[in-house]
Write an enzyme that holds these catalytic residues in place. Structure first.
Site, PDB file in Angstrom:
ATOM      1  N   ASP A  25      -0.165   4.015  -3.927  1.00 33.93           N
ATOM      2  CA  ASP A  25      -0.959   3.841  -2.757  1.00 33.93           C
ATOM      3  C   ASP A  25      -1.833   2.619  -2.992  1.00 33.93           C
ATOM      4  OD1 ASP A  25      -2.317   5.860  -0.401  1.00 33.93           O
ATOM      5  OD2 ASP A  25      -3.845   4.614  -1.330  1.00 33.93           O
ATOM      6  N   GLU A  72      -0.166   4.270   3.864  1.00 34.09           N
ATOM      7  CA  GLU A  72      -0.168   2.547   2.882  1.00 34.09           C
ATOM      8  C   GLU A  72       0.489   3.328   1.522  1.00 34.09           C
ATOM      9  OE1 GLU A  72      -2.584   4.854   3.281  1.00 34.09           O
ATOM     10  OE2 GLU A  72      -4.324   4.500   1.712  1.00 34.09           O
TER      11      GLU A  72
HETATM   12  N1  LIG Z   1      -2.430  -2.046   9.349  1.00 31.96           N
HETATM   13  C1  LIG Z   1      -2.139  -0.852   8.894  1.00 31.96           C
HETATM   14  N2  LIG Z   1      -2.926   0.193   8.497  1.00 31.96           N
HETATM   15  C2  LIG Z   1      -2.500   1.146   8.148  1.00 31.96           C
HETATM   16  C3  LIG Z   1      -1.098   1.897   8.535  1.00 31.96           C
HETATM   17  N3  LIG Z   1      -1.266   3.130   7.839  1.00 31.96           N
HETATM   18  C4  LIG Z   1      -2.371   3.493   7.496  1.00 31.96           C
HETATM   19  N4  LIG Z   1      -3.222   2.157   7.627  1.00 31.96           N
HETATM   20  C5  LIG Z   1      -4.503   2.342   7.386  1.00 31.96           C
HETATM   21  O1  LIG Z   1      -4.686   2.586   5.854  1.00 31.96           O
HETATM   22  C6  LIG Z   1      -6.246   3.162   5.762  1.00 31.96           C
HETATM   23  C7  LIG Z   1      -6.332   3.978   4.685  1.00 31.96           C
HETATM   24  O2  LIG Z   1      -7.628   4.249   4.566  1.00 31.96           O
HETATM   25  P1  LIG Z   1      -7.990   5.141   3.508  1.00 31.96           P
HETATM   26  O3  LIG Z   1      -7.241   6.402   3.481  1.00 31.96           O
HETATM   27  O4  LIG Z   1      -9.485   5.344   3.300  1.00 31.96           O
HETATM   28  O5  LIG Z   1      -7.690   4.453   2.003  1.00 31.96           O
HETATM   29  P2  LIG Z   1      -8.361   3.232   1.331  1.00 31.96           P
HETATM   30  O6  LIG Z   1      -9.255   2.246   2.475  1.00 31.96           O
HETATM   31  O7  LIG Z   1      -7.092   2.423   1.094  1.00 31.96           O
HETATM   32  O8  LIG Z   1      -9.019   3.822   0.174  1.00 31.96           O
HETATM   33  P3  LIG Z   1      -8.493   4.005  -1.144  1.00 31.96           P
HETATM   34  O9  LIG Z   1      -7.076   4.527  -1.002  1.00 31.96           O
HETATM   35  O10 LIG Z   1      -9.414   5.479  -1.623  1.00 31.96           O
HETATM   36  O11 LIG Z   1      -8.681   3.153  -2.100  1.00 31.96           O
HETATM   37  C8  LIG Z   1      -6.685   3.550   7.036  1.00 31.96           C
HETATM   38  O12 LIG Z   1      -7.621   2.440   7.626  1.00 31.96           O
HETATM   39  C9  LIG Z   1      -5.466   3.353   7.832  1.00 31.96           C
HETATM   40  O13 LIG Z   1      -5.422   3.053   9.263  1.00 31.96           O
HETATM   41  C10 LIG Z   1      -0.250   0.930   8.978  1.00 31.96           C
HETATM   42  O14 LIG Z   1       0.868   1.103   9.161  1.00 31.96           O
HETATM   43  N5  LIG Z   1      -0.924  -0.273   9.030  1.00 31.96           N
END
Ligand SMILES: Nc1nc2c(ncn2[C@@H]2O[C@H](COP(=O)(O)OP(=O)(O)OP(=O)(O)O)[C@@H](O)[C@H]2O)c(=O)[nH]1
Length: 578
Positions: free
Chosen positions: A440, A483
């Site tokens: 992740d 992600e």
């Molecule tokens: N650009 C983009 N963003 C994505 C995608 N899928 C998920 N996200 C973003 O990934 C982010 C995940 O955020 P969080 O779950 O808070 O995790 P984080 O910010 O990585 O924090 P930690 O995992 O705790 O380190 C969110 O803002 C989602 O919008 C994608 O396909 N593209």
């Protein structure tokens, strides 16, 4: 057997049928006409034979009638001679007169004169002179008038006149009264005529007649008793259907045979009617023999004609059927598509020529339509092939899309689920373990928030490329969601090796330079499969838990699940963690 089959097949052919019909018709016609002609011939022959028999019977009857009448007249006239009637019957002239008669007419066996009491006064050969005839029927009857007595065996003269012949001596009696001018009966003139005279008269009347060969002439008495010929004498005449107006008929005689017979009365018109009849008969089979000979000849000619007809019929049938057989063969060629059909040539009958023409046109039209259909078919097949290929391609693309993540081109979650299930089952069979890494991005939200989603997407794509390059070709990389990524490491011998791989990935990511954002880090949760796992989701669950642990421990690190059992919390971090 083969011959039998060939015969059946040739009978079933048009030629065979026509021949059979023609020959059958010929035989039937000849048979019917033969029977008809034979019937007419038999009827005509029977009629002619019957007429001949009747003519013979009539001639014989007339001759006999004439003879009887002459004898009766002769005796009557003699009894009325003057030297008889003058009163002295003992006169020697009377005897001379009797002797002269007998000398001239041999048929007289005996001539005699009796007195009124029946005593013989004079007789030829002096026979029976002085004997009484008082009880003899001819004497008693002649007292009343001229008399003819029916044939009878000789009584008194039997011994006196019997010659060399064994045949019984038989007479027909003629008698007449001798009456003087005063009307007084002086005596009786009697005569015994040989029966042979009667039969000779009959035979002489018909001798030499062609139609009477093999025929028998019979004299029949009043009561139907046969008097002549001797070998039938004593028998009875069979009943005729009609004795009047029917000159001849076919009668079954007591010997059981059918005879063509003619029955004629002897109409002598004498004072005493003897009631005799003359019958001429001829065996029916002999009467119709000439017809049967003709019938046999007709049958032979008919059979020969039938054979000739059959031959002609066969030739005719061949002429008619050959073009049809050739046409049938041509139609068969068309059916089997075996080259150009050979249609009949020459000058067949008009109807058959029309049939040939029609079948030729039909065949051409049929073949044209068939070619048209074949070309439509082949173009249809090409189109179907083309469409099938396009469909296969589309299906493959669909398959790929269904299994692929659109952004990173990695396998998607659905594909991941399939692969981890397969890996789980293979591990169970082989006993070899595999390892799952769940990876992740750290603080990815900040990237999105700071640089926008397109940059975030670009980071995800770059990371995907990096991950794929970091593992072996046999390993499997998928985007697990958002992600989060999952990596299956196959055939891992121990947790230590897997941890090293995970650590290598983590450090590669941390060292990489991502466009716009520069450096990023990832946290990795690791879990190895275990023989105690009941399903693959238990491994996923342990890897998730390890990831959670890595995040909680400060991110940018690898955490491994040390205990596969549910509820276990022991985690190990990689020794290279920052
Ligand atoms: N650009 C983009 N963003 C994505 C995608 N899928 C998920 N996200 C973003 O990934 C982010 C995940 O955020 P969080 O779950 O808070 O995790 P984080 O910010 O990585 O924090 P930690 O995992 O705790 O380190 C969110 O803002 C989602 O919008 C994608 O396909 N593209």
């Amino acid at each position: 057997m083969r011959l039998h089959a060939q015969t059946l097949s040739s009978i079933g052919s048009l030629r065979g049928r026509l021949t059979l019909w023609f020959a059958g018709l010929a035989v039937l016609t000849l048979l019917c006409s033969g029977i008809y002609v034979a019937r007419i011939a038999i009827a005509t022959m029977t009629e002619a034979e019957g007429a001949a028999l009747h003519a013979s019977a009539t001639t014989a009857a007339n001759a006999l009638a004439t003879g009887l009448r002459e004898r009766e007249d002769e005796i009557y006239l003699l009894s009325q001679a003057p030297h008889f009637t003058k009163g002295n019957l003992r006169d020697i002239e009377v005897l001379h007169s009797l002797e002269r008669r007998r000398y001239v007419h041999e048929e007289y066996a005996w001539l005699g004169v009796t007195n009124a009491n029946g005593v013989v006064l004079h007789a030829t050969g002096g026979l029976l002179v002085g004997q009484s005839m008082e009880t003899r029927p001819w004497f008693k009857a002649a007292l009343k008038g001229p008399y003819i007595g029916d044939v009878h065996d000789a009584v008194l003269l039997a011994k006196l006149l019997q010659g060399a012949s064994d045949d019984p001596l038989r007479f027909v009696d003629f008698a007449s009264p001798i009456i003087n001018r005063a009307g007084q009966t002086l005596g009786v003139l009697g005569a015994h005529v040989h029966w042979r005279w009667v039969t000779d008269t009959v035979d002489a009347a018909v001798s030499g007649r062609d139609g009477l060969r093999s025929a028998t002439i019979l004299i029949v008495g009043r009561n139907g008793a046969i008097l002549y010929p001797q070998h039938l004498a004593g028998g009875t005449l069979p009943s005729f259907a009609s004795t009047v107006g029917k000159p001849h008929e076919i009668v079954r005689w007591p010997d059981g045979k059918d005879y063509l017979s003619s029955n004629v009365a002897v109409n002598a018109n004498t004072r005493t009617d003897l009631g005799w009849r003359l019958v001429v008969r001829k065996p029916l089979e002999l009467a119709t023999q000439p017809v049967r000979d003709i019938q046999l000849k007709l049958t032979i000619i008919g059979l020969m004609t039938a054979v000739l007809f059959s031959f002609v019929a066969y030739r005719l049938a061949t002429t008619v059927s050959r073009p049809i057989e050739q046409l049938a063969a041509a139609a068969r060629q068309v059916e089997l598509r075996s080259g150009t059909p050979d249609y009949p040539t020459g000058r067949p009958m008009r109807e058959i020529a029309q049939l040939i023409h029609s079948i030729q046109s039909m065949t051409q039209s049929l073949l044209g339509k068939e070619h048209e259909l074949e070309s439509i078919n082949s173009s249809l097949e090409a189109t179907v092939d083309e469409r099938t290929q396009a469909l296969t391609r589309a299906n493959a693309e669909l398959e790929r899309l269904a299994a692929q993540d659109g952004l990173t081109r990695l396998a998607n979650r659905r594909k991941f689920d399939e692969r981890i299930t397969e890996a789980f089952l293979a591990s169970r069979r082989s006993g070899r373990n595999f390892t799952l890494l769940v990876l992740d991005l750290d603080h990815f939200k900040n990237i999105n928030d700071t640089h926008g989603h397109p940059v975030g997407d670009a980071v995800l794509r770059t990371l995907a490329t990096l991950l794929t390059a970091s593992v072996r070709i046999t390993d499997f990389v998928a985007r697990y969601g958002g992600e989060e990524f999952a990596i299956l490491l196959t055939d891992t011998d121990g947790l230590q090796v897997s941890l090293s791989v995970a650590e290598k990935i983590r450090s590669s990511v941390a060292a990489a330079d991502f466009p716009v954002v520069g450096n990023i880090t990832v946290s990795i949760g690791l879990a190895a499969s275990s023989a105690t796992d009941e399903d693959p989701w238990q491994i996923v669950s342990r890897a998730d838990a390890a990831l959670y642990h890595a995040k909680a421990a400060g991110r940018n690190r690898v955490s491994a699940s040390g205990d596969a059992r549910p509820g276990a919390s022991a985690h190990r971090e990689s020794p290279d963690a920052p």
